[in-house]
Write a protein that holds these residues in place. Sequence first.
Motif, short mmCIF file in Angstrom:
data_model
loop_
_atom_site.label_atom_id
_atom_site.label_comp_id
_atom_site.label_asym_id
_atom_site.label_seq_id
_atom_site.Cartn_x
_atom_site.Cartn_y
_atom_site.Cartn_z
N MET A 121 0.34 -9.03 -3.30
CA MET A 121 0.35 -9.28 -1.78
C MET A 121 1.48 -8.61 -1.29
N GLY A 122 1.53 -7.77 -0.12
CA GLY A 122 2.51 -7.16 0.58
C GLY A 122 2.73 -5.96 0.18
N ASN A 123 2.25 -5.40 -0.93
CA ASN A 123 2.18 -3.97 -1.59
C ASN A 123 1.54 -3.04 -0.60
N ASP A 124 1.94 -1.75 -0.91
CA ASP A 124 1.09 -0.79 -0.19
C ASP A 124 0.44 0.34 -1.39
N ASN A 152 -8.70 9.96 1.54
CA ASN A 152 -7.68 9.00 0.96
C ASN A 152 -7.80 7.97 1.73
N LEU A 153 -7.50 6.71 1.07
CA LEU A 153 -7.40 5.51 1.78
C LEU A 153 -6.06 4.78 1.59
N HIS A 154 -5.29 4.62 2.54
CA HIS A 154 -3.96 3.97 2.34
C HIS A 154 -3.85 2.55 2.95
N ILE A 155 -3.56 1.64 2.06
CA ILE A 155 -3.26 0.36 2.59
C ILE A 155 -1.94 -0.30 2.66
#
Lengths: 113, 113
Positions: free
Chosen positions: A15-18, A75-78
């Motif tokens: 949790m909290g990572n990108d 691309n999908l960045h979260i």
Amino acid sequence: DTAVSQTPKYLVTQMGNDKSIKCEQNLGHDTMYWYKQDSKKFLKIMFSYNNKELIINETVPNRFSPKSPDKAHLNLHINSLELGDSAVYFCASSQDVLGLEAFFGQGTRLTVV
Amino acid sequence: AQSVTQLDSQVPVFEEAPVELRCNYSSSVSVYLFWYVQYPNQGLQLLLKYLSGSTLVKGINGFEAEFNKSQTSFHLRKPSVHISDTAEYFCAAAPPGDYKLSFGAGTTVTVRA
């Protein structure tokens, strides 16, 4: 030759990572999509790009940001990953903007712990 | 947006028996309809689609579907299934001119010897 390829296939993160998921299609299609499939296998569109321009942006948290450097890539960045983001994310592409025949990648199983 | 209902969440069937997967959509002036298949650990693959014309649509792998406007249905059938047909099947719909597919919740087909 894989038509729509996604990397990575599996992604486990805290949790909290990108994190980012990459998608490439070699079909020469103009339109690309990101779909999310939840634990109940319900599939819902998130984004759609046509010729690098955003045409669909469903009600998705701002933490999700698609990036299309060229027609063949979406691309999908979260950012700030949450437990609820755990799902399988599918990239797809279609020749036409209506998506009448979409070709899907194999999916990226994201698990947030 | 279209609403798509797949009436059966799971369908167990014996090899060489017929199978029917039911799909209903919310009524609209006109609609495009699709069936996709997802084999284990793979992306979705288009089985068949109805855009206009003949209400009986033939797809790949021996599948066919019938568009019934009065009943707002698009049921998928195969007269004789194989073990390899074990998969998740998704019905999807989109109004003409719309950019996005609405998917049903999926039907899990398990073919037993």
